[in-house]
Scaffold this motif. Structure first.
Motif: not given
Length: 244
Positions: A231-236, A193-205
């Motif tokens: 919700a499958s990403l929460a399950t993942l 995973p590539a994580g970063a602070r901030g909420g730019q752009g669209e998200a799938d979940c």
């Protein structure tokens, strides 16, 4: 947060853990860790405390194995846990800021790493100990919870060993609703995973909620307060995010 704040938190959380374990009893089931009893929790956390102490106190500059789990039980186990926790707090409190030793996540210094890591380690396991009693767990401060989410998303799951992966690129958003700017974007793919602070752009979940609840949910100790989108990403996350 600064090193003394982490050490203070470590001290308080370890005392709360021991108190909950003593009240619950060694044979009580740890609800948040299926298959564990309180004795398993004390043995594990006490071992980790001694392992961390050795790096700082003895200056190991490469990986050093832990000392294994003790055969102790009952009052002797509890005393052993308290002694090791106290030694860790004292070691971190007395260590020079420039102490050199091994660490495994990015941090301003090895001392900052170990103070932070052991504060979060002990807080999560304190919640485990309290789960053996039933009822509500003791509070987690918002700023500390935000820091813990940072450590988990950007530290642990920034490593190659993270198993939170998807065949097709997906975007996971994590949002603490009670802390300004506490938003993270985690890009998932077949790579780590590539994580970063901030909420730019669209998200799938998006996983959202008060920081303290979100922190414990991301450590798989509570349900996610809110899940929107796929919700499958929460399950993942539930199935693959365990840290070893």
């Amino acid at each position: 947060m600064e090193i003394p704040e982490f050490v203070e938190t470590l001290g308080r959380e370890g005392r709360l853990l021991a108190a909950a374990a003593e009240k619950a009893g060694a044979e009580a089931k740890v609800v948040t860790c299926p298959g564990w009893q309180v004795r398993d929790l004390l043995r594990h956390t006490g071992m980790v405390h001694r392992w961390a102490t050795a790096f700082v106190a003895e200056g190991h500059t490469s990986y050093h194995p832990d000392g294994g789990l003790p055969e102790l039980d009952g009052e002797e186990l509890l005393a052993w846990f308290r002694e090791g926790h106290g030694r860790l707090v004292d070691t971190l409190s007395a260590a020079p800021p420039d102490v050199e030793c091994w660490s495994f996540l990015p941090a301003p210094s090895p001392l900052a790493f170990w103070a932070r890591r052991q504060a979060h380690e002990t807080t999560v396991h304190r919640v485990d100990a309290e789960s053996a009693l039933g009822g509500e767990e003791s509070a987690v401060a918002t700023d500390f919870a935000v820091d813990g989410i940072d450590e988990l998303l950007l530290g642990f799951h920034g490593r190659a060993k993270s198993r939170v992966r998807t065949e097709e690129p997906r975007v996971l958003r994590v949002r603490a609703t009670d802390s300004p700017d506490a938003v993270w974007t985690v890009r998932l793919s077949a790579d780590s995973p590539a994580g970063a602070r901030g909420g730019q752009g669209e998200a799938d979940c998006e996983l959202a909620g008060p920081a303290a609840r979100l922190y414990l949910a991301l450590w798989n100790r509570l349900p996610f307060p809110s899940v929107t989108g796929d919700a499958s990403l929460a399950t993942l996350w539930r199935e693959k995010s365990g840290v070893t």
